[in-house]
Design a protein around this motif. Structure first.
Motif, short mmCIF file in Angstrom:
data_model
loop_
_atom_site.label_atom_id
_atom_site.label_comp_id
_atom_site.label_asym_id
_atom_site.label_seq_id
_atom_site.Cartn_x
_atom_site.Cartn_y
_atom_site.Cartn_z
N GLN A 1 0.79 -1.23 0.20
CA GLN A 1 -0.12 0.04 0.07
C GLN A 1 0.82 1.09 0.07
N GLN A 2 2.03 1.24 0.59
CA GLN A 2 2.96 2.28 0.66
C GLN A 2 3.40 2.71 -0.62
N THR A 3 3.83 1.73 -1.25
CA THR A 3 4.32 1.88 -2.66
C THR A 3 3.25 2.48 -3.71
N ILE A 4 2.30 2.08 -3.51
CA ILE A 4 1.11 2.48 -4.27
C ILE A 4 0.85 4.19 -3.89
N ASP A 5 0.75 4.40 -2.59
CA ASP A 5 0.41 5.64 -2.16
C ASP A 5 1.65 6.66 -2.50
N GLY A 6 2.83 6.34 -2.46
CA GLY A 6 3.94 7.11 -2.88
C GLY A 6 3.76 7.34 -4.52
N LEU A 7 3.49 6.41 -5.14
CA LEU A 7 3.35 6.62 -6.73
C LEU A 7 2.40 7.62 -6.95
N THR A 8 1.09 7.41 -6.09
CA THR A 8 -0.08 8.18 -6.50
C THR A 8 0.33 9.55 -6.23
N ALA A 9 0.90 9.95 -4.96
CA ALA A 9 1.31 11.18 -4.66
C ALA A 9 2.10 12.01 -5.57
N ILE A 10 3.01 11.18 -6.14
CA ILE A 10 4.02 11.82 -7.32
C ILE A 10 3.31 12.05 -8.43
N LEU A 11 2.52 11.19 -8.99
CA LEU A 11 1.63 11.32 -10.29
C LEU A 11 0.58 12.37 -10.17
N GLN A 12 -0.05 12.49 -8.92
CA GLN A 12 -1.15 13.38 -8.71
C GLN A 12 -0.89 14.84 -8.88
N ALA A 13 0.43 14.96 -8.32
CA ALA A 13 1.05 16.33 -8.25
C ALA A 13 1.16 16.94 -9.35
N THR A 14 1.75 16.13 -10.56
CA THR A 14 2.12 16.57 -11.60
C THR A 14 0.53 16.57 -12.53
N HIS A 15 -0.10 15.70 -12.35
CA HIS A 15 -1.42 15.76 -13.05
C HIS A 15 -2.17 17.01 -12.84
N SER A 16 -2.53 17.15 -11.48
CA SER A 16 -2.97 18.34 -10.95
C SER A 16 -2.38 19.66 -11.49
N GLN A 17 -1.21 19.84 -11.46
CA GLN A 17 -0.56 20.91 -12.17
C GLN A 17 -0.74 21.03 -13.76
N ASP A 18 -0.78 20.04 -14.36
CA ASP A 18 -0.89 19.93 -15.73
C ASP A 18 -2.35 20.32 -16.02
N HIS A 19 -3.24 20.01 -15.05
CA HIS A 19 -4.64 20.26 -15.36
C HIS A 19 -4.99 21.89 -15.15
N GLN A 20 -4.32 22.39 -14.09
CA GLN A 20 -4.29 23.85 -13.87
C GLN A 20 -3.66 24.61 -14.98
N THR A 21 -2.74 24.11 -15.49
CA THR A 21 -1.92 24.83 -16.68
C THR A 21 -2.71 24.60 -18.09
N HIS A 22 -3.43 23.71 -18.11
CA HIS A 22 -4.48 23.86 -19.25
C HIS A 22 -5.61 24.62 -18.91
#
Length: 213
Positions: A128-149
């Motif tokens: 679960q920790q593995t997935i939580d860590g990956l999700t946090a990294i990907l979500q941060a970039t995804h959110s930033q990209d969404h705001q940029t769009h």
């Protein structure tokens, strides 16, 4: 019997995937990841037949390793046997964050296949920790990209409303930014007023219902 580990690169399936990617020229690896993630998202019914959760988690981790916060994943790649440097991507791939996040959520979301089969509570927690860590990294970039769009879309709308060609002069760019900022502030205030008014509306409705009785 295959080896399965709770880390993103600790299973035989993940290592096989890394080997396959390493065989490609560096400039083709990002496109191979894009194709793989898109295939997973478009063919969810083929899980366990054409692909497996550990390969998807490894693919998502490779994307996350190139993004801010993914430095520890780069370090883990150096611990992969058989010339680990051949596995890394030559440059960041933030445009793959959204598809990596969606594929990861499919195989490793709550109750997903990644979480099945761990035999101890320790393994379950580490997985679960593995997935939580990956999700946090990907979500941060995804959110930033969404705001940029969103900002880009509002800027184009502002330019169209103002009758200006997009950013062809400093004055035009300043006008577009000012209009976009005003629009964002207006939308934010409108949403806030709407949220504040909801309790009053609901309260009024409750009073009306009591009166009707």
């Amino acid at each position: 019997m295959g080896t399965f580990g709770t880390g993103p690169f600790n299973s035989d399936g993940a290592l096989d995937f890394l080997d396959e990617l390493a065989e490609r020229p560096p400039q083709q690896r990002a496109e191979a990841l894009r194709h793989m993630l898109g295939y997973v998202i478009a063919n969810r019914d083929l899980l366990w037949r054409e692909y497996f959760p550990d390969r998807v988690v490894a693919a998502a981790a490779l994307v996350a390793a190139t993004l801010p916060g993914g430095e520890h994943l780069q370090h883990r790649l150096t611990q992969v046997p058989d010339e680990p440097s051949a596995v890394t991507l030559p440059e960041p791939v933030p445009d793959l964050a959204t598809s990596a996040l969606e594929a990861l959520h499919f195989v490793a979301g709550p109750g997903g296949p990644w979480h099945q089969g761990w035999t101890t509570e320790t393994d379950q927690a580490e997985a679960q920790q593995t997935i939580d860590g990956l999700t946090a990294i990907l979500q941060a970039t995804h959110s930033q990209d969404h705001q940029t769009h969103q900002v880009d879309r509002r800027s184009r709308t502002a330019a169209a409303v103002l009758g200006l060609s997009c950013c062809d002069s400093p004055l035009t760019s300043m006008a577009v930014r000012a209009w976009t900022s005003w629009l964002s502030l207006s939308l934010s205030l409108t949403a806030r007023v709407h949220r504040l008014s909801l309790p009053r509306i609901e309260q009024a409705g409750c009073v009306t219902r009591r009166c009707s009785r």
